[in-house]
Design a protein around this motif. Sequence first.
Motif, PDB file in Angstrom:
ATOM      1  N   THR A  70       7.865 -12.664 -14.564  1.00 49.76           N
ATOM      2  CA  THR A  70       6.481 -12.485 -15.002  1.00 49.76           C
ATOM      3  C   THR A  70       6.222 -10.998 -15.224  1.00 49.76           C
ATOM      4  O   THR A  70       7.035 -10.144 -14.857  1.00 49.76           O
ATOM      5  N   PRO A  71       5.083 -10.647 -15.836  1.00 49.34           N
ATOM      6  CA  PRO A  71       4.750  -9.221 -15.965  1.00 49.34           C
ATOM      7  C   PRO A  71       4.728  -8.486 -14.624  1.00 49.34           C
ATOM      8  O   PRO A  71       5.066  -7.301 -14.564  1.00 49.34           O
ATOM      9  N   THR A  72       4.341  -9.189 -13.563  1.00 53.45           N
ATOM     10  CA  THR A  72       4.367  -8.552 -12.241  1.00 53.45           C
ATOM     11  C   THR A  72       5.792  -8.196 -11.842  1.00 53.45           C
ATOM     12  O   THR A  72       6.057  -7.089 -11.345  1.00 53.45           O
ATOM     13  N   HIS A  73       6.718  -9.128 -12.040  1.00 55.03           N
ATOM     14  CA  HIS A  73       8.115  -8.833 -11.731  1.00 55.03           C
ATOM     15  C   HIS A  73       8.633  -7.683 -12.597  1.00 55.03           C
ATOM     16  O   HIS A  73       9.377  -6.816 -12.116  1.00 55.03           O
ATOM     17  N   ASP A  74       8.240  -7.684 -13.858  1.00 54.26           N
ATOM     18  CA  ASP A  74       8.692  -6.628 -14.756  1.00 54.26           C
ATOM     19  C   ASP A  74       8.180  -5.265 -14.302  1.00 54.26           C
ATOM     20  O   ASP A  74       8.916  -4.260 -14.334  1.00 54.26           O
ATOM     21  N   TYR A  75       6.920  -5.217 -13.872  1.00 49.88           N
ATOM     22  CA  TYR A  75       6.367  -3.942 -13.404  1.00 49.88           C
ATOM     23  C   TYR A  75       7.128  -3.437 -12.176  1.00 49.88           C
ATOM     24  O   TYR A  75       7.486  -2.256 -12.092  1.00 49.88           O
ATOM     25  N   LEU A  76       7.354  -4.344 -11.218  1.00 46.46           N
ATOM     26  CA  LEU A  76       8.051  -3.940 -10.008  1.00 46.46           C
ATOM     27  C   LEU A  76       9.490  -3.529 -10.311  1.00 46.46           C
ATOM     28  O   LEU A  76      10.010  -2.553  -9.737  1.00 46.46           O
ATOM     29  N   ALA A  77      10.143  -4.251 -11.208  1.00 42.05           N
ATOM     30  CA  ALA A  77      11.524  -3.905 -11.552  1.00 42.05           C
ATOM     31  C   ALA A  77      11.592  -2.506 -12.146  1.00 42.05           C
ATOM     32  O   ALA A  77      12.570  -1.781 -11.932  1.00 42.05           O
ATOM     33  N   GLU A  78      10.551  -2.125 -12.860  1.00 38.34           N
ATOM     34  CA  GLU A  78      10.550  -0.821 -13.508  1.00 38.34           C
ATOM     35  C   GLU A  78      10.116   0.301 -12.573  1.00 38.34           C
ATOM     36  O   GLU A  78      10.567   1.445 -12.720  1.00 38.34           O
ATOM     37  N   ASN A  79       9.270  -0.008 -11.600  1.00 38.54           N
ATOM     38  CA  ASN A  79       8.649   1.059 -10.812  1.00 38.54           C
ATOM     39  C   ASN A  79       9.013   1.059  -9.332  1.00 38.54           C
ATOM     40  O   ASN A  79       8.809   2.070  -8.652  1.00 38.54           O
ATOM     41  N   LEU A  80       9.526  -0.044  -8.797  1.00 34.86           N
ATOM     42  CA  LEU A  80       9.746  -0.124  -7.349  1.00 34.86           C
ATOM     43  C   LEU A  80      10.857   0.792  -6.885  1.00 34.86           C
ATOM     44  O   LEU A  80      10.764   1.419  -5.818  1.00 34.86           O
ATOM     45  N   GLY A  81      11.928   0.886  -7.648  1.00 28.98           N
ATOM     46  CA  GLY A  81      13.031   1.754  -7.266  1.00 28.98           C
ATOM     47  C   GLY A  81      13.654   1.344  -5.953  1.00 28.98           C
ATOM     48  O   GLY A  81      14.021   0.179  -5.738  1.00 28.98           O
ATOM     49  N   HIS A  82      13.750   2.298  -5.020  1.00 27.11           N
ATOM     50  CA  HIS A  82      14.373   2.058  -3.717  1.00 27.11           C
ATOM     51  C   HIS A  82      13.367   1.592  -2.667  1.00 27.11           C
ATOM     52  O   HIS A  82      13.747   1.384  -1.512  1.00 27.11           O
ATOM     53  N   GLU A  83      12.102   1.406  -3.075  1.00 31.19           N
ATOM     54  CA  GLU A  83      11.064   1.110  -2.101  1.00 31.19           C
ATOM     55  C   GLU A  83      10.857  -0.402  -1.952  1.00 31.19           C
ATOM     56  O   GLU A  83      11.556  -1.210  -2.542  1.00 31.19           O
ATOM     57  N   ARG A  84       9.844  -0.768  -1.145  1.00 32.99           N
ATOM     58  CA  ARG A  84       9.537  -2.173  -0.889  1.00 32.99           C
ATOM     59  C   ARG A  84       8.120  -2.498  -1.360  1.00 32.99           C
ATOM     60  O   ARG A  84       7.295  -1.606  -1.585  1.00 32.99           O
ATOM     61  N   TYR A  85       7.878  -3.790  -1.457  1.00 41.74           N
ATOM     62  CA  TYR A  85       6.527  -4.269  -1.727  1.00 41.74           C
ATOM     63  C   TYR A  85       6.179  -5.323  -0.677  1.00 41.74           C
ATOM     64  O   TYR A  85       7.044  -5.867   0.011  1.00 41.74           O
ATOM     65  N   LEU A  86       4.889  -5.624  -0.578  1.00 38.96           N
ATOM     66  CA  LEU A  86       4.392  -6.709   0.268  1.00 38.96           C
ATOM     67  C   LEU A  86       3.688  -7.714  -0.615  1.00 38.96           C
ATOM     68  O   LEU A  86       2.745  -7.371  -1.329  1.00 38.96           O
ATOM     69  N   GLY A  87       4.139  -8.953  -0.596  1.00 43.19           N
ATOM     70  CA  GLY A  87       3.416 -10.030  -1.257  1.00 43.19           C
ATOM     71  C   GLY A  87       2.466 -10.660  -0.259  1.00 43.19           C
ATOM     72  O   GLY A  87       2.890 -11.200   0.773  1.00 43.19           O
ATOM     73  N   THR A 115      -4.543   1.839  -4.981  1.00 40.98           N
ATOM     74  CA  THR A 115      -4.850   2.040  -6.390  1.00 40.98           C
ATOM     75  C   THR A 115      -4.271   0.884  -7.199  1.00 40.98           C
ATOM     76  O   THR A 115      -3.079   0.571  -7.083  1.00 40.98           O
ATOM     77  N   VAL A 116      -5.126   0.229  -7.993  1.00 46.64           N
ATOM     78  CA  VAL A 116      -4.641  -0.845  -8.854  1.00 46.64           C
ATOM     79  C   VAL A 116      -3.781  -0.241  -9.959  1.00 46.64           C
ATOM     80  O   VAL A 116      -4.225   0.640 -10.693  1.00 46.64           O
ATOM     81  N   VAL A 117      -2.565  -0.735 -10.054  1.00 46.25           N
ATOM     82  CA  VAL A 117      -1.659  -0.252 -11.093  1.00 46.25           C
ATOM     83  C   VAL A 117      -1.255  -1.358 -12.057  1.00 46.25           C
ATOM     84  O   VAL A 117      -0.608  -1.100 -13.075  1.00 46.25           O
ATOM     85  N   HIS A 118      -1.591  -2.603 -11.712  1.00 47.76           N
ATOM     86  CA  HIS A 118      -1.265  -3.739 -12.595  1.00 47.76           C
ATOM     87  C   HIS A 118      -2.225  -4.866 -12.272  1.00 47.76           C
ATOM     88  O   HIS A 118      -2.540  -5.128 -11.109  1.00 47.76           O
ATOM     89  N   GLY A 119      -2.709  -5.546 -13.306  1.00 53.02           N
ATOM     90  CA  GLY A 119      -3.572  -6.693 -13.114  1.00 53.02           C
ATOM     91  C   GLY A 119      -3.163  -7.809 -14.050  1.00 53.02           C
ATOM     92  O   GLY A 119      -2.307  -7.644 -14.920  1.00 53.02           O
ATOM     93  N   GLY A 120      -3.794  -8.962 -13.864  1.00 53.47           N
ATOM     94  CA  GLY A 120      -3.493 -10.106 -14.717  1.00 53.47           C
ATOM     95  C   GLY A 120      -2.920 -11.246 -13.921  1.00 53.47           C
ATOM     96  O   GLY A 120      -3.622 -11.913 -13.161  1.00 53.47           O
ATOM     97  N   ASP A 121      -1.606 -11.490 -14.071  1.00 56.71           N
ATOM     98  CA  ASP A 121      -0.975 -12.602 -13.366  1.00 56.71           C
ATOM     99  C   ASP A 121      -1.008 -12.403 -11.866  1.00 56.71           C
ATOM    100  O   ASP A 121      -1.000 -13.357 -11.089  1.00 56.71           O
ATOM    101  N   ALA A 122      -1.026 -11.168 -11.421  1.00 57.32           N
ATOM    102  CA  ALA A 122      -1.215 -10.779 -10.021  1.00 57.32           C
ATOM    103  C   ALA A 122      -1.747  -9.358 -10.027  1.00 57.32           C
ATOM    104  O   ALA A 122      -1.680  -8.657 -11.048  1.00 57.32           O
ATOM    105  N   VAL A 123      -2.282  -8.946  -8.912  1.00 55.37           N
ATOM    106  CA  VAL A 123      -2.808  -7.583  -8.800  1.00 55.37           C
ATOM    107  C   VAL A 123      -1.857  -6.766  -7.943  1.00 55.37           C
ATOM    108  O   VAL A 123      -1.549  -7.155  -6.809  1.00 55.37           O
ATOM    109  N   ILE A 124      -1.389  -5.663  -8.500  1.00 56.24           N
ATOM    110  CA  ILE A 124      -0.494  -4.780  -7.755  1.00 56.24           C
ATOM    111  C   ILE A 124      -1.262  -3.514  -7.393  1.00 56.24           C
ATOM    112  O   ILE A 124      -1.819  -2.836  -8.264  1.00 56.24           O
ATOM    113  N   TYR A 125      -1.280  -3.226  -6.093  1.00 57.43           N
ATOM    114  CA  TYR A 125      -1.894  -2.007  -5.586  1.00 57.43           C
ATOM    115  C   TYR A 125      -0.787  -1.049  -5.149  1.00 57.43           C
ATOM    116  O   TYR A 125       0.169  -1.454  -4.471  1.00 57.43           O
TER     117      TYR A 125
END
Length: 937
Positions: free
Chosen positions: A550-567, A764-774
Amino acid sequence: MPRPDPTVDEPTRAASGPTRVTHAVLRRAPAILAWAAVVAYALLSIGGPLLGHGVFLGTDVLYRYAPWLDGGVPSGTPDNNWIGDTIDFYAPQTMVLADSVRSGDIAWWNPYIIGGTPLGALPDTGLFSPITWVWLFLPASYAAGAMKLVEMAVAVVGMALFVRRLGMSSAAQAVAGLVYISGGFMVAWTNWPHTRVAALVPLLFWATDRVLTGRRFRDAVPVALIVTAMLLTGFPAVIGYALYGLIPYAVLRMLVLRADLRAWLRAVAIGAIGAGLGALLSAWQLVPWALHATTTIDFGERAQDPSRHLDWTAAASAVAPGLIGDVGDGAQSFWISGANPVESFAYVGVAALILVAAAIALRGRDRLDRAIGWFALAGAALCTVLIFQGGWLLGLFQELPIFSNNSVTRLRFLLGFFLALAAAAGLDRVLRRADRRPMPADERPRRVPPVVATVARGALAVALCVALVLVVLDAYRIIPEEVTAQQGAVLRHLALAALVVAAVLVLAVLVRRRWVTIGAVAAVAVLLLAQGVTVTRSWWPVSDSFYAATPTHDYLAENLGHERYLGVDWTMLTGTNNAYQLRSVTGHGFHTPEWKELLRSIDEDAMLTRTYSQLPWEAAGSPVLDRMGVRYVVQSPDAVPPGEPESVGVPATLDPQSGPVTSTAVTGPIRAVQVVLTEQVDGEDARIVVRVVDQDGATVAESGRVAPEAGVPVWVAVPAEDIGATESVRVRLDVEGADGFTVPVDPAGDWATAVLRPADDDLTVVHGGDAVIYQRENAAPRIRWADDNRVIEDEAERVAAIGSGDIPTSTVILEDAADEQALTGDSTADLTVLSDGDTIRTRVEADGDGWLVLAESVRGGSGWSATLDGEPVPLVDADEAMGAVYVPDGSHEVAISYHPPGLRAGMVGSATAAVALLGLAVVPVVWDRRRRREVAA
């Protein structure tokens, strides 16, 4: 030794020409029909995925969660809610490991869940077991279906080989395999490793029978290879339960053979050698698993008691599987089991149980046949009592290993095995009587008059049928009233089919005509096939998608790098991130105690199960996550973002719009925009698109989502928080995929809406739509520099200090005073991550001494080590669950590496076993050839 197949007799061999061919076909018709049913079941039950149409995995279930939900549910129906482990643990981890094997570099460590966890050296995925090898050679989207086909083939071949050694006909062999692979355990646990281990159980019995009857040392080789395959598949409880069935069989078989003491000792020795070499051959995974288990698995939590068994009503699913309810309807449909249906589904099939009754009613042909028949029936009876009755007998068994810390419900595979064996015996006895095969004179019973024995067996068969009817009726009485008519009709049809099959079998025994025999086998095959395919089609989901990005996965794949996220909560369905190779702070797997402690310090209910962690939205700002390298938080788009709402324009009228509508000017940062469609838009795929545009109409930020229902206000998060406080923008709404839409407008015709001003929450909201990424502004990098250290030896105080946020992330928290260094607290360092995986290499350019801190779960079972410029240095315990390396000022390269504990020793053991097995397989052959040459000379 195998006995002659009753489907081939002397008249057939004596005939010639067309008559001989006709007789041969007629004689083999039962076997042909039975094997055709096996093949048809395998192809029809798996269905389209074998041809590349759909995926044999419940990945369409993902469309119940954000961010997949916004993409719309695909045409496939997610019709089984209980396959969660298969899509958020087994399949994703198998994909990660298979990718690494194909690349030539086995991933010993999985960095994508719960701070990382051992991978390649553990049998959890079962990838290195032969049944799972298809994942190495086929596309992941096709592999699950192919693996199930291989699993079925292995189980059927194993049953056929074993039943053949017992002297039963080819038709009986096929029926045994079909009953086994279509049983409740094998259906419900599909795509778990449980069924792959269970598929090897018949082969284990076959190999053991070879040892018992042949007693040749080379017979240890098949035992060893099968044991190895079972251990590498990754679910030891099935192996343990299988041994509890295998040992009594071995004792019985030796008694039937009337073996002397020397034969007993030789058989035991060969069997032990085979089992021992099998365990040793798999030592390269067993040893690391054992060491890992001691630090991550609390076996006390798994302790069993006599009350933990199924209710008798669940046994009704043996003949009437529909009574268990709809597995796609969640907890609403636990009609007769009251428990997870995967753990309680006990399907066997009407036709199979009729054959079991035949095995009871008809006398066996010889000593072996009678012994095997009663062994299978006794084993099935014991399993039934343990699974459904419990009580003191179950309590007694729970004093034994495996029973003590594994659910007795998983004994259902052994129940299915015993019933499949009994069904095969029943069919074989029907066929032999239909073919007028006489009983060997020296095998005729002498102690009990034939009439008495026949009446007793018949009464027992009738009692079994009556008991099943009573169980089904008892279950029928407790199902919801709204389904009684439907299920009642199903039960009537099953009863009619059962009567027809039973009548044809009785007719075959009494009339003894070839066409009647063929008709009886056909009836059995058709009923087994029809009911079995119907059951599997209701249990096995076929999906149209496979871990769709999804666009959310695409954003994280491009920006997450070596870090983690919390769903947050169920967003992103933690564990599936393995399939996308994105790091998550939570996950599905065995957590180290320290990682659990950190998660529970954030939310005491973080561990939903012993192996599944999840955090709520309230955790988003936790200082604990700062040290765990959590850069982003992903939330469902249905959740209202935190912030202060502010009206934009005053609604005056409701105007239909044929195109985009724009608000009046808005000044300052925006976190979300409210959308209310006052009338339902047409178009199933309609989507709202919110844009923030500048005074020139250029898009500053944009988000879109599925159009909401009329009158339902939704907040659409937009990445527009960086707009300056005095900068003027407008918000614009459009609905794509619809002819028009209606929204409130002000007197000037501008869109009257509301915006949400950002809260002061360091998000900070950096992505919206299918999910909201802060984006979490206070998060420290997963690999960070600490210019100071502080020692807190008490764990409770240490965890509290981390949670308080009073100690900055630039200070690493140590556990041992001996590790503390005298630091100035003002050094800085430029860090460059050179590699990240089993070995994490970082170039450090520091202007003073400090610590390189790795926010990885390095504590469980150790295996981690560190080097500084190629020289070993201590990797000290830090930040409760993590590790740190002391680095002096200057330019250095730090390598932190994972080597599975016990892997090297296990590999030595495996290599030794391989050499020994090769010797056992080759030396006897060479020796026999040499002896034959000497005799010939």
